[in-house]
Design a protein around this motif. Structure first.
Motif, PDB file in Angstrom:
ATOM      1  N   VAL A 202       0.862  -1.185   0.000  1.00 31.51           N
ATOM      2  CA  VAL A 202       0.000   0.000   0.000  1.00 31.51           C
ATOM      3  C   VAL A 202       0.892   1.226   0.000  1.00 31.51           C
ATOM      4  O   VAL A 202       1.814   1.327   0.816  1.00 31.51           O
ATOM      5  CB  VAL A 202      -0.931   0.022   1.233  1.00 31.51           C
ATOM      6  N   VAL A 203       0.633   2.150  -0.936  1.00 29.66           N
ATOM      7  CA  VAL A 203       1.455   3.350  -1.093  1.00 29.66           C
ATOM      8  C   VAL A 203       0.563   4.583  -1.090  1.00 29.66           C
ATOM      9  O   VAL A 203      -0.449   4.627  -1.796  1.00 29.66           O
ATOM     10  CB  VAL A 203       2.224   3.317  -2.443  1.00 29.66           C
ATOM     11  N   GLY A 204       0.931   5.584  -0.306  1.00 34.11           N
ATOM     12  CA  GLY A 204       0.153   6.822  -0.320  1.00 34.11           C
ATOM     13  C   GLY A 204       0.818   7.879   0.524  1.00 34.11           C
ATOM     14  O   GLY A 204       1.819   7.621   1.207  1.00 34.11           O
ATOM     15  N   THR A 205       0.264   9.081   0.481  1.00 34.26           N
ATOM     16  CA  THR A 205       0.749  10.139   1.366  1.00 34.26           C
ATOM     17  C   THR A 205       0.111   9.952   2.742  1.00 34.26           C
ATOM     18  O   THR A 205      -0.906   9.262   2.879  1.00 34.26           O
ATOM     19  CB  THR A 205       0.363  11.529   0.840  1.00 34.26           C
ATOM     20  N   ARG A 206       0.666  10.586   3.731  1.00 36.68           N
ATOM     21  CA  ARG A 206       0.086  10.519   5.084  1.00 36.68           C
ATOM     22  C   ARG A 206      -1.365  11.009   5.045  1.00 36.68           C
ATOM     23  O   ARG A 206      -2.247  10.421   5.673  1.00 36.68           O
ATOM     24  CB  ARG A 206       0.917  11.370   6.043  1.00 36.68           C
ATOM     25  N   ASP A 207      -1.634  12.074   4.284  1.00 35.63           N
ATOM     26  CA  ASP A 207      -2.996  12.590   4.158  1.00 35.63           C
ATOM     27  C   ASP A 207      -3.938  11.536   3.585  1.00 35.63           C
ATOM     28  O   ASP A 207      -5.095  11.425   3.990  1.00 35.63           O
ATOM     29  CB  ASP A 207      -3.034  13.815   3.229  1.00 35.63           C
ATOM     30  N   GLU A 208      -3.448  10.783   2.624  1.00 33.85           N
ATOM     31  CA  GLU A 208      -4.291   9.758   2.019  1.00 33.85           C
ATOM     32  C   GLU A 208      -4.584   8.619   2.997  1.00 33.85           C
ATOM     33  O   GLU A 208      -5.680   8.081   3.028  1.00 33.85           O
ATOM     34  CB  GLU A 208      -3.652   9.232   0.731  1.00 33.85           C
ATOM     35  N   PHE A 209      -3.598   8.254   3.796  1.00 33.54           N
ATOM     36  CA  PHE A 209      -3.874   7.241   4.828  1.00 33.54           C
ATOM     37  C   PHE A 209      -4.882   7.768   5.845  1.00 33.54           C
ATOM     38  O   PHE A 209      -5.708   7.014   6.357  1.00 33.54           O
ATOM     39  CB  PHE A 209      -2.565   6.788   5.504  1.00 33.54           C
ATOM     40  N   ASP A 210      -4.832   9.065   6.133  1.00 30.47           N
ATOM     41  CA  ASP A 210      -5.842   9.645   7.033  1.00 30.47           C
ATOM     42  C   ASP A 210      -7.244   9.495   6.431  1.00 30.47           C
ATOM     43  O   ASP A 210      -8.198   9.208   7.148  1.00 30.47           O
ATOM     44  CB  ASP A 210      -5.539  11.124   7.297  1.00 30.47           C
ATOM     45  N   VAL A 211      -7.348   9.697   5.143  1.00 35.43           N
ATOM     46  CA  VAL A 211      -8.640   9.514   4.473  1.00 35.43           C
ATOM     47  C   VAL A 211      -9.080   8.055   4.615  1.00 35.43           C
ATOM     48  O   VAL A 211     -10.231   7.761   4.951  1.00 35.43           O
ATOM     49  CB  VAL A 211      -8.557   9.913   2.987  1.00 35.43           C
ATOM     50  N   MET A 212      -8.169   7.139   4.397  1.00 29.83           N
ATOM     51  CA  MET A 212      -8.491   5.717   4.531  1.00 29.83           C
ATOM     52  C   MET A 212      -9.018   5.401   5.922  1.00 29.83           C
ATOM     53  O   MET A 212      -9.988   4.651   6.082  1.00 29.83           O
ATOM     54  CB  MET A 212      -7.254   4.873   4.245  1.00 29.83           C
ATOM     55  N   GLU A 213      -8.403   5.999   6.913  1.00 29.70           N
ATOM     56  CA  GLU A 213      -8.782   5.707   8.301  1.00 29.70           C
ATOM     57  C   GLU A 213      -9.889   6.624   8.808  1.00 29.70           C
ATOM     58  O   GLU A 213     -10.385   6.443   9.918  1.00 29.70           O
ATOM     59  CB  GLU A 213      -7.537   5.821   9.197  1.00 29.70           C
ATOM     60  N   ALA A 276       8.824   4.620 -10.523  1.00 24.64           N
ATOM     61  CA  ALA A 276      10.229   4.283 -10.295  1.00 24.64           C
ATOM     62  C   ALA A 276      10.379   3.373  -9.080  1.00 24.64           C
ATOM     63  O   ALA A 276      11.209   2.454  -9.076  1.00 24.64           O
ATOM     64  CB  ALA A 276      11.047   5.564 -10.123  1.00 24.64           C
ATOM     65  N   PHE A 277       9.576   3.612  -8.050  1.00 21.66           N
ATOM     66  CA  PHE A 277       9.615   2.745  -6.874  1.00 21.66           C
ATOM     67  C   PHE A 277       9.269   1.311  -7.264  1.00 21.66           C
ATOM     68  O   PHE A 277       9.956   0.357  -6.893  1.00 21.66           O
ATOM     69  CB  PHE A 277       8.634   3.281  -5.814  1.00 21.66           C
ATOM     70  N   LEU A 278       8.201   1.177  -8.056  1.00 17.32           N
ATOM     71  CA  LEU A 278       7.775  -0.164  -8.466  1.00 17.32           C
ATOM     72  C   LEU A 278       8.804  -0.810  -9.380  1.00 17.32           C
ATOM     73  O   LEU A 278       9.066  -2.008  -9.290  1.00 17.32           O
ATOM     74  CB  LEU A 278       6.421  -0.101  -9.173  1.00 17.32           C
ATOM     75  N   TYR A 279       9.376  -0.005 -10.279  1.00 18.78           N
ATOM     76  CA  TYR A 279      10.415  -0.537 -11.158  1.00 18.78           C
ATOM     77  C   TYR A 279      11.534  -1.176 -10.341  1.00 18.78           C
ATOM     78  O   TYR A 279      11.943  -2.322 -10.584  1.00 18.78           O
ATOM     79  CB  TYR A 279      10.967   0.572 -12.058  1.00 18.78           C
ATOM     80  N   ALA A 280      11.995  -0.421  -9.340  1.00 16.73           N
ATOM     81  CA  ALA A 280      13.112  -0.915  -8.530  1.00 16.73           C
ATOM     82  C   ALA A 280      12.705  -2.150  -7.724  1.00 16.73           C
ATOM     83  O   ALA A 280      13.446  -3.134  -7.627  1.00 16.73           O
ATOM     84  CB  ALA A 280      13.602   0.202  -7.602  1.00 16.73           C
ATOM     85  N   LEU A 281      11.501  -2.096  -7.166  1.00 16.17           N
ATOM     86  CA  LEU A 281      11.016  -3.200  -6.339  1.00 16.17           C
ATOM     87  C   LEU A 281      10.879  -4.484  -7.164  1.00 16.17           C
ATOM     88  O   LEU A 281      11.340  -5.560  -6.765  1.00 16.17           O
ATOM     89  CB  LEU A 281       9.666  -2.810  -5.738  1.00 16.17           C
ATOM     90  N   ALA A 290      14.689   1.341  -3.846  1.00 14.00           N
ATOM     91  CA  ALA A 290      13.399   1.720  -4.441  1.00 14.00           C
ATOM     92  C   ALA A 290      12.948   3.092  -3.953  1.00 14.00           C
ATOM     93  O   ALA A 290      12.426   3.906  -4.720  1.00 14.00           O
ATOM     94  CB  ALA A 290      12.340   0.661  -4.115  1.00 14.00           C
ATOM     95  N   LEU A 291      13.191   3.371  -2.672  1.00 12.87           N
ATOM     96  CA  LEU A 291      12.832   4.691  -2.135  1.00 12.87           C
ATOM     97  C   LEU A 291      13.616   5.795  -2.837  1.00 12.87           C
ATOM     98  O   LEU A 291      13.073   6.864  -3.146  1.00 12.87           O
ATOM     99  CB  LEU A 291      13.098   4.744  -0.624  1.00 12.87           C
TER     100      LEU A 291
END
Lengths: 332, 332, 332, 332
Positions: A202-213, A276-281, A290-291
């Protein structure tokens, strides 16, 4: 810890969701009222990620629905020309239009988007148009949160996630939260939670995780405590210029730095990061690398005019990482 | 195998979903065109189950949305008068109406229902109207499949299932498939699969499991093989007059006989079955006995005019079981 | 002044609009929550008027759309059995339901209706289903205001009015205002004004004319001043127990008395009034007599349980008028 | 015959309907898929007519609804800068977007438009937002047919027409038929007929009159026979390159020639025709001259890139008429 991907698959990554048109201000550093000319690009988070990872050398495919018009045909032609497999992009037969994003760049800090998302073609992808035979050819299914915003696209994505689970395809959930289209934060939270619990990454910004929660100011510890009770093996939480954190199920934490750059606009940062993160992973380079790849790719795209066309190559990314590492070494 | 329910809970069972009005033909054994008078009852699968299990002595509650009119008030008063906790039944403020079911009884074999389900109040239950504090007071959350047919009721139920999982509340999923309201079989299959995978007990007819799997003629082996990969501990599949099967996660299979009876109409069989089955299960009587209770309760209700009012007492159920067992013994 | 109707026409009157089901409380003088049984009748203003005028001896036809179910078939059979031509009642093929009206009679003064009107079949009559060949067979086209509340029924009625104008068919507009279904008072006012200006006769209560004019407390003088600038020849404004006024284009005013009666409920008063008024008008009995017929018919219907079945015969109407005239004579 | 306009009015013309954005292909003579840049203009038939007639010297106003975003603000600013009174352009508060028209110019003969018209702001103009005080300040109310395509804009226009009739404002109906948005040809025919019958001047192409009459190949004689039974005094029917005909209620017929020109695209021809025709008519130049002005204005606009910005001045129109008359004289 390394994520294990099924090696015997034709596609590295199949993305599902929206592919749209960006109309970027040609005359910028002004309000859009004064912009008289707009340049056309392919846009939409999962389309950008498919394009970006294809440019990096991954074999990418796309599941989505396109308007039966000039904009729809342009999108398909452009993505195909960059090596993305478009065999599972279906054409809408009910007159729905392509989503549009007019971008306004008042200054590097003040960017906004004027969105046309009502009843757009990508939201009409039907579950019957998601093929198990196609999905099981992939190492990774990339799900974009915005595709969950409305039926029947929502059910198409939920079905794709069920098929991925059944066929040993890793699900990577890029939260990609956009407030429009959703009915309420409660609704978003229900589906984000549902899909996150069934995803591997799962990938997102902190704000997006707040939305999820559905919380005001969440914290990373609570987020990973919850998610690691379910399927996720890796959770990446981005904190803007402060960099990003990657947490693994077995307790490791990695921190990625943001690379400073001359910013033209902020659009496209998340999509180039994810590509790019996914490419590396997927290439087995490890989470720490990857980061770096993600940050470097984002730094390159925000300094350019478009999102999709500006997606960098591996050489560009590695050059930026090398330059910055050298500078950092000298500063020690 | 016995299902373990959390003993320290105020409610044995909280049901979520629709509570409606049945308008039963007073003059029957004829086409509805010739029926001039209709009798009013509370109806709707989860409401019937809450009423039925309350009459059997369980402490039951209900989460749902009622029309702000005479029909809505009747439903709340009736359920409360039978001991169902209605504190979490909210009143719709947007003018939606109560669902209606006009029943036509041409003959015991030829029954049909004329449904009013478009935009009815129960489908407008919002996720924000589902309370974690309430759900965590229950041993069991009973979910009815029809409540998944449309937003926002769909999200309200998905949220309730998430909250049950978080608070050690067993989820019992009664498939209760009704073709109207759903957009497509694909859509139904997506949500039925999603909720079944997250439930502890799944109950339905063989036809309903076929809908869940979106297959033409499924078989029980495939069904339980799939579901036991996920959360379910117990799966009950009903085969009409041929009886029903209960499968447990640890490999047991139980078969329940249907009790033959003088049938007036077929409505209400499933709800009365579920009420008595759950009563026995929650009371710790074991699966074998629970199957008998279910069959006996169904046999009683199909011989009477209504669904909700006809729900039997424990004494009636036990008497019928005793009579039939005696008869069976004599026939040996 | 007498209205001239084209004598060479097969039908005295063709009504257009809704034909629905009334579900009348069998146990009354109580809140509906306590009513457990409902009796089924045909209902809906234009259907009642077609039925009422047919019972009075007029040759009536009907243009409307019926649900493809038991309720729809009952309506067609019932109307046909009373002599109404149903050849232009089409059957809905999109699953829309019959409109319902549950009537609550708390006391003769406190009556209310619980309406099911969302997306009902009658509102889906298409303009293509309105036949010029049929309309030109009529002396009178009776338009009910409620049929203007929503597309496509709205356009079907507007087309029928255009065809009536083209074919020398008198348009009688019964305002029949019902607040539900309409979006706003402004919207109602626009269409009521439009159709009233194109009608030959306009009939309604003072309150309904206020809705047409979108004013708070209108007066009859202003109403007729406006309407006589356009097509109307006769305007009938009803003031409840104070009686009604009929105004003609050439300046005559007639006043009709209400006949007092033992009231069981208030439903059906307007429809029975319109049936008998139109019967007398079309039969050439003159406006003064028509006002008496209307009042007598209304007095009879409000003393009975149903609206459609209670529609009186000519003999009943004339008997009531005779009795009351005698009483009045004796009181002098 | 001359149309008489009320001289004591502040505005020569108030137009009602849509004001949108045109996005014109910068690179043209190719399919839109290959056009990468688009130039922004104000568009929409009634907006173009208000702009065009303002540039010709008329005092014009506009009634419409604008999106609350950069595109909406641009439209208002642009129209105001050209002298159009925008005091009655209201801002939408429900998130509706501005209508868009992407123009494709494959060749002068092959032009097409990719329209974004679903739920656009202009279609949400409410009847309550149409002011009688404003309308009665005008000599002419210009109604565009497209504004009738959907509620509530439809009712806003119908109300405006009723108010014009009440306040001695001439209604000019420009048919402006666009197939999208309308539900069916029957629906279009109903409203076009309704408004045409209540208008003083009706202007359209022969094809548009066919839509109004819902016929395959209508003829001008039948059209004017029908319309002159109602309010119209003048009917203008355009036959493309064959020129146009103007018919008056008292039996005159005028024919206008089309001026040939080097065509860049066909967009904007109708709007520029209407602007100049109305300018001449309102200025009292007579119908014959008005036909010439219309043709000359259209000839100028189709040779240029935009519709609104290309609207000519009186001097340009008169110069073109003079040149062509001279040429014609020499050819004799």
């Amino acid at each position: 810890m390394n994520i294990q991907f099924n090696p015997d698959r034709e596609f590295d990554l199949i993305a599902i969701g929206r592919a749209c048109i960006d109309l970027n201000a040609v005359e910028y550093n002004r309000p859009m009222e004064e912009t008289m000319t707009f340049k056309k690009y392919v846009g939409g988070s999962p389309a950008n990620i498919a394009i970006g990872s294809s440019k990096l050398g991954l074999k990418a495919g796309f599941i989505g629905k396109l308007a039966d018009d000039q904009h729809g045909r342009f999108i398909e032609q452009y993505m195909r020309s960059l090596g993305v497999d478009t065999s599972n992009m279906v054409v809408d037969e009910e007159g729905h239009k392509t989503g549009l994003a007019f971008t306004e760049i008042k200054s590097p800090e003040e960017c906004s988007i004027l969105m046309y998302r009502d009843d757009v073609a990508d939201l009409y992808l039907e579950p019957s148009e998601v093929s198990e035979d196609y999905i099981k050819k992939a190492k990774v299914l990339l799900v974009s949160g915005t595709a969950l915003a409305k039926s029947p696209s929502r059910e198409a994505v939920l079905k794709a996630v069920q098929l991925a689970g059944k066929n040993d395809v890793k699900v990577i959930f890029e939260l990609d939260y956009r407030g429009y289209t959703w009915q309420s934060l409660e609704e978003t939270s229900v589906y984000y939670t549902l899909v996150a619990q069934q995803s591997d990454v799962v990938v997102g910004t902190r704000d997006e995780f707040d939305v999820m929660e559905n919380v005001a100011e969440g914290n990373n510890e609570a987020t990973i405590k919850h998610l690691f009770n379910y399927s996720p093996e890796l959770v990446v939480i981005k904190h803007g210029v402060e960099g990003s954190y990657a947490y693994t199920r077995n307790g490791e934490t990695f921190r990625g730095q943001a690379y400073l750059t001359k910013v033209l606009k902020t659009f496209g940062a998340g999509d180039s990061y994810a590509s790019a993160f996914l490419y590396a992973l997927i290439s087995g380079k490890g989470i720490e690398t990857a980061l770096k790849y993600g940050s470097a790719s984002a730094a390159i795209v925000v300094s350019k005019h478009s999102s999709s066309e500006a997606m960098p190559t591996v050489a560009e990314i590695e050059q930026l990482i090398a330059e910055r590492t050298e500078t950092a070494d000298q500063l020690r």
